[in-house]
Design a protein around this motif. Structure first.
Motif, PDB file in Angstrom:
ATOM      1  N   LEU A  18      -6.987   3.590  12.946  1.00 61.28           N
ATOM      2  CA  LEU A  18      -6.490   2.239  12.690  1.00 61.28           C
ATOM      3  C   LEU A  18      -6.232   1.517  14.003  1.00 61.28           C
ATOM      4  CD1 LEU A  18      -3.911   3.099   9.893  1.00 61.28           C
ATOM      5  CD2 LEU A  18      -6.172   2.090   9.562  1.00 61.28           C
ATOM      6  N   ASP A  19      -6.749   0.284  14.124  1.00 60.92           N
ATOM      7  CA  ASP A  19      -6.473  -0.577  15.267  1.00 60.92           C
ATOM      8  C   ASP A  19      -5.483  -1.648  14.841  1.00 60.92           C
ATOM      9  OD1 ASP A  19      -8.217   0.665  17.132  1.00 60.92           O
ATOM     10  OD2 ASP A  19      -9.920  -0.289  16.138  1.00 60.92           O
ATOM     11  N   PHE A  20      -4.327  -1.677  15.514  1.00 59.78           N
ATOM     12  CA  PHE A  20      -3.254  -2.584  15.119  1.00 59.78           C
ATOM     13  C   PHE A  20      -3.342  -3.907  15.864  1.00 59.78           C
ATOM     14  CE2 PHE A  20      -1.842   1.494  13.772  1.00 59.78           C
ATOM     15  CZ  PHE A  20      -0.969   1.289  12.724  1.00 59.78           C
ATOM     16  N   GLN A  21      -2.760  -4.920  15.261  1.00 62.94           N
ATOM     17  CA  GLN A  21      -2.664  -6.244  15.872  1.00 62.94           C
ATOM     18  C   GLN A  21      -1.193  -6.556  16.158  1.00 62.94           C
ATOM     19  OE1 GLN A  21      -4.799  -9.241  13.507  1.00 62.94           O
ATOM     20  NE2 GLN A  21      -5.795  -7.581  12.388  1.00 62.94           N
ATOM     21  N   GLY A  22      -0.978  -7.640  16.871  1.00 60.87           N
ATOM     22  CA  GLY A  22       0.379  -8.095  17.096  1.00 60.87           C
ATOM     23  C   GLY A  22       0.884  -8.881  15.899  1.00 60.87           C
ATOM     24  N   GLY A  23       2.074  -9.426  16.015  1.00 62.45           N
ATOM     25  CA  GLY A  23       2.631 -10.226  14.929  1.00 62.45           C
ATOM     26  C   GLY A  23       3.124  -9.381  13.782  1.00 62.45           C
ATOM     27  N   PHE A  24       3.119  -9.981  12.589  1.00 62.41           N
ATOM     28  CA  PHE A  24       3.664  -9.348  11.388  1.00 62.41           C
ATOM     29  C   PHE A  24       2.507  -8.872  10.507  1.00 62.41           C
ATOM     30  CE2 PHE A  24       5.578 -10.551   6.999  1.00 62.41           C
ATOM     31  CZ  PHE A  24       5.760  -9.209   6.681  1.00 62.41           C
ATOM     32  N   GLY A  25       2.482  -7.572  10.227  1.00 61.81           N
ATOM     33  CA  GLY A  25       1.464  -6.999   9.363  1.00 61.81           C
ATOM     34  C   GLY A  25       2.090  -6.372   8.131  1.00 61.81           C
ATOM     35  N   ALA A  26       1.407  -6.491   6.997  1.00 60.17           N
ATOM     36  CA  ALA A  26       1.902  -5.928   5.736  1.00 60.17           C
ATOM     37  C   ALA A  26       0.995  -4.792   5.285  1.00 60.17           C
ATOM     38  CB  ALA A  26       1.967  -7.007   4.659  1.00 60.17           C
ATOM     39  N   LEU A  27       1.615  -3.761   4.748  1.00 62.68           N
ATOM     40  CA  LEU A  27       0.900  -2.609   4.208  1.00 62.68           C
ATOM     41  C   LEU A  27       1.213  -2.552   2.716  1.00 62.68           C
ATOM     42  CD1 LEU A  27      -0.855  -0.313   5.373  1.00 62.68           C
ATOM     43  CD2 LEU A  27       1.197   1.085   5.467  1.00 62.68           C
ATOM     44  N   THR A  28       0.186  -2.774   1.895  1.00 61.33           N
ATOM     45  CA  THR A  28       0.412  -2.874   0.451  1.00 61.33           C
ATOM     46  C   THR A  28      -0.501  -1.912  -0.292  1.00 61.33           C
ATOM     47  OG1 THR A  28      -1.221  -4.652   0.209  1.00 61.33           O
ATOM     48  CG2 THR A  28       1.047  -5.306   0.696  1.00 61.33           C
ATOM     49  N   GLY A  29      -0.246  -1.769  -1.591  1.00 59.96           N
ATOM     50  CA  GLY A  29      -1.056  -0.893  -2.432  1.00 59.96           C
ATOM     51  C   GLY A  29      -0.290  -0.464  -3.660  1.00 59.96           C
ATOM     52  N   GLU A  30      -0.992   0.194  -4.577  1.00 58.97           N
ATOM     53  CA  GLU A  30      -0.362   0.675  -5.807  1.00 58.97           C
ATOM     54  C   GLU A  30       0.738   1.685  -5.487  1.00 58.97           C
ATOM     55  OE1 GLU A  30      -0.878  -0.298  -8.787  1.00 58.97           O
ATOM     56  OE2 GLU A  30      -2.886  -1.176  -8.908  1.00 58.97           O
ATOM     57  N   THR A  31       1.710   1.787  -6.378  1.00 56.46           N
ATOM     58  CA  THR A  31       2.753   2.803  -6.238  1.00 56.46           C
ATOM     59  C   THR A  31       2.105   4.185  -6.231  1.00 56.46           C
ATOM     60  OG1 THR A  31       4.359   1.412  -7.384  1.00 56.46           O
ATOM     61  CG2 THR A  31       4.840   3.771  -7.245  1.00 56.46           C
ATOM     62  N   GLY A  32       2.489   4.998  -5.241  1.00 57.68           N
ATOM     63  CA  GLY A  32       1.933   6.343  -5.154  1.00 57.68           C
ATOM     64  C   GLY A  32       0.629   6.430  -4.393  1.00 57.68           C
ATOM     65  N   ALA A  33       0.148   5.301  -3.848  1.00 55.68           N
ATOM     66  CA  ALA A  33      -1.127   5.317  -3.122  1.00 55.68           C
ATOM     67  C   ALA A  33      -0.998   5.949  -1.739  1.00 55.68           C
ATOM     68  CB  ALA A  33      -1.665   3.896  -2.993  1.00 55.68           C
ATOM     69  N   GLY A  34       0.215   6.070  -1.251  1.00 54.69           N
ATOM     70  CA  GLY A  34       0.413   6.696   0.056  1.00 54.69           C
ATOM     71  C   GLY A  34       0.733   5.721   1.167  1.00 54.69           C
ATOM     72  N   LYS A  35       1.352   4.579   0.814  1.00 54.48           N
ATOM     73  CA  LYS A  35       1.666   3.579   1.845  1.00 54.48           C
ATOM     74  C   LYS A  35       2.581   4.153   2.921  1.00 54.48           C
ATOM     75  CE  LYS A  35       3.328   0.541  -1.082  1.00 54.48           C
ATOM     76  NZ  LYS A  35       3.072   1.258  -2.347  1.00 54.48           N
ATOM     77  N   SER A  36       3.547   4.941   2.489  1.00 57.07           N
ATOM     78  CA  SER A  36       4.515   5.461   3.453  1.00 57.07           C
ATOM     79  C   SER A  36       3.956   6.604   4.290  1.00 57.07           C
ATOM     80  CB  SER A  36       5.778   5.942   2.728  1.00 57.07           C
ATOM     81  OG  SER A  36       6.463   4.841   2.164  1.00 57.07           O
ATOM     82  N   ILE A  37       2.758   7.090   3.941  1.00 56.86           N
ATOM     83  CA  ILE A  37       2.168   8.180   4.725  1.00 56.86           C
ATOM     84  C   ILE A  37       1.911   7.727   6.157  1.00 56.86           C
ATOM     85  CG2 ILE A  37       0.095   9.589   5.000  1.00 56.86           C
ATOM     86  CD1 ILE A  37      -0.014   9.923   2.005  1.00 56.86           C
ATOM     87  N   LEU A  38       1.487   6.463   6.340  1.00 59.43           N
ATOM     88  CA  LEU A  38       1.259   5.966   7.691  1.00 59.43           C
ATOM     89  C   LEU A  38       2.555   5.953   8.498  1.00 59.43           C
ATOM     90  CD1 LEU A  38      -1.232   2.991   7.253  1.00 59.43           C
ATOM     91  CD2 LEU A  38      -1.693   5.376   7.764  1.00 59.43           C
TER      92      LEU A  38
END
Length: 551
Positions: A18-38
């Motif tokens: 993953l290549d990140f950018q500056g500013g405000f980024g959102a991480l979204t997805g279905e419940t249980g998809a593994g958003k918090s894994i990152l």
């Protein structure tokens, strides 16, 4: 800021870059998809406790690497250099965990301890949410945040220095008072040792010159004989080579008139003749200078024996005696001061007065800053579904003071679980803590030094207008820092500068998480999904565009 995250065989992730950018980024997805894994992967590479349960099923090891731009973090660069790590503009943290639970860490390619990984992480990322990596709950971090926000970190350092000066003076007084007899015996022994070395009057330079002179005097006869023998063969004996070389040079020089091919040889022999003449001259001067002086030899030997005798007595090398004398003289001076209890007490009193003065000044500044910051954060809490909540910064007196001042700093919350303000760690739930920390970070963003903030589920238990406020605050914070938020609210995600979608898929028998950067059209679809409904309709898409400011 965080630039890149590489994940291998971590929980549900097989390979992810993953290549990140500056500013405000959102991480979204279905419940249980593994958003918090990152977030978990990042916490892992920042030194969080870990076990083999983090390995993807069937994998032998998991590996996470994080690359940061640290051009603006001068203190971190200094820390890296002090700890023998490369201190460039980019910082690479890497951590590997095998199936046996063994962990290895690296900083810029060099092996590091987990403690060093955690120390470096303190300058890099702050993770807020229902996870362990929350500096907001640590008393030390609370104190540092208040001092940094108020701009009196330098005064806090002065207080620490004054405290250490007072402590050292007090320790010296106590040692002098309790060990007077022992100090007297030590002083008496040092005095005769210093007298003996001062009488010897020996220097490290003298040791080298003495040895050279002794070697020359001890072998003077051999040196003179060798010089005379060499002179005989070269210049003064029958058939000396100097005369023979001169004759060869003259003969070749004459023959060169008939055959120029001999000119180069003649020049070489002439050069050898000149150098030989110079050597003979130097040997004659040396032979005239060599002196057979038994009296001086005996004098040098007596001096060497005196030096070596002292060295044996004090169990040191001869060349170490001058340094030994210096240390003993310094210690003797310290003991002289230690014997003067009145002077030591005066030093203690002066140091304590200076500490009290600096600490009182710091306490006054902290009290003013605590009131202002408490009011600002309390106001922010009202917007974040924490109505009636009150944020206070308590200055808890510390008996006698310490290196950090006359008080400890404690963040407290009132109005959420009763009217009495209590410690933040004991009152706030995970979701409340995330929103409180958000309010604090927005207020203190300009003074805080950590460049990357991550909020995991800061929107738990809120919705509607409050969600819009959270999104607006995160967007505002993203102007000053790099912000990543794991969220399930479309109002929050729509305010992001960029957005990633996390999805879980089944590949054969394995379940894997995938992360997809979303373009403008993809964001509309994802926001529409987040708005609800089994089927995405034109109405929900229009609503999504409105949230994103596209329609």
């Amino acid at each position: 800021m965080l630039q890149r995250l590489n994940i291998r065989d971590f929980v549900l992730v097989d390979r992810l870059e993953l290549d990140f950018q500056g500013g405000f980024g959102a991480l979204t997805g279905e419940t249980g998809a593994g958003k918090s894994i990152l977030v978990d992967a990042l916490a892992f590479v920042l030194g969080e406790r870990a076990d083999s349960g983090l390995l993807r099923a069937g994998a032998e090891k998991t590996e996470v690497g994080a690359e940061f731009d640290i051009r603006a973090l001068a203190e971190l660069k200094s820390w890296l250099a002090e700890n023998d790590f490369a201190a460039d503009d980019d910082l690479l943290l890497r951590r590997i965990l095998d199936a046996g639970g063994r962990s290895r860490a690296y900083i810029n390619g060099s092996a590091a301890t987990l403690q060093q990984l955690r120390q470096a992480a303190e300058w890099l990322v702050d993770i807020h949410g229902q996870h362990a990596h929350q500096s907001l709950l640590r008393g030390e971090a609370q104190r540092q945040l208040l001092d940094a926000h108020a701009g009196h970190a330098d005064l806090a350092r002065s207080v620490g220095e004054a405290w250490r000066t007072w402590r050292d003076a007090r320790d010296s007084l106590e040692a002098a008072a309790e060990g007077g007899e022992a100090l007297a015996r030590e002083r008496e022994q040092l005095e005769w040792q210093v007298r003996e070395l001062e009488t010897l009057a020996f220097s490290a330079d003298e040791w080298e010159s003495l040895n050279q002179e002794h070697k020359r005097l001890a072998h003077a006869a051999s040196l003179l004989e060798g010089a005379q023998f060499s002179l005989g063969l070269l210049a003064e004996g029958e058939g000396a080579c100097e005369a023979q070389v001169r004759a060869v040079a003259s003969r070749l020089d004459g023959l060169a008139e008939y055959d120029p091919a001999l000119s180069e040889v003649a020049q070489l022999v002439q050069s050898a003749e000149a150098e030989l003449a110079e050597a003979v001259s130097a040997l004659r001067r040396y032979a005239d200078r060599v002196d057979l002086d038994p009296a001086r030899l005996a004098e040098v030997e007596r001096r060497l024996e005196a030096v070596m005798g002292c060295a044996r007595k004090f169990r040191a090398l001869p060349e170490e005696l001058p340094e030994l004398l210096s240390r003993w003289q310094q210690r003797l001076a310290e003991l002289g001061e230690a014997g003067d209890l009145a002077a030591l007490q005066a030093r203690v009193d002066a140091a304590r007065q200076q500490y009290d003065k600096d600490a009182a000044k710091l306490s006054k500044a902290r009290a003013k800053a605590a009131k202002a910051l408490g009011d600002e954060v309390s106001q922010g809490m009202q917007e974040l579904a924490l109505g009636g909540g009150r944020f206070e910064i308590a200055l808890v007196p510390v008996a006698g003071g310490n290196a950090h001042g006359l008080e400890s700093i404690e963040f407290r919350i009132g109005g959420l679980a009763g009217s009495e303000a209590r410690s933040l760690a004991k009152v706030a739930s995970g979701g409340e803590l995330s929103r409180i920390s958000l309010a604090i970070q927005v207020v203190t963003s300009r003074q805080a030094s950590v460049p990357t903030l991550i909020f995991d589920e800061v929107d738990v238990g809120i919705g509607g207008g409050v969600a819009e406020v959270v999104g607006r605050l995160l967007h505002r914070l993203g102007r000053e820092r790099q912000v990543l938020c794991v969220t399930h609210l479309p109002q929050v995600a729509a305010r992001a500068d960029w957005q990633w979608q996390v999805a879980k898929s089944k590949e054969g028998a394995a379940i894997k998480s995938r992360v997809t950067p979303l373009d403008a059209a993809g964001r509309v679809e994802e926001i529409a999904r987040m708005l609800g409904g089994v089927e995405i309709t034109a109405t929900t898409r229009q609503h999504a565009k409105e949230l994103l400011g596209q329609g």
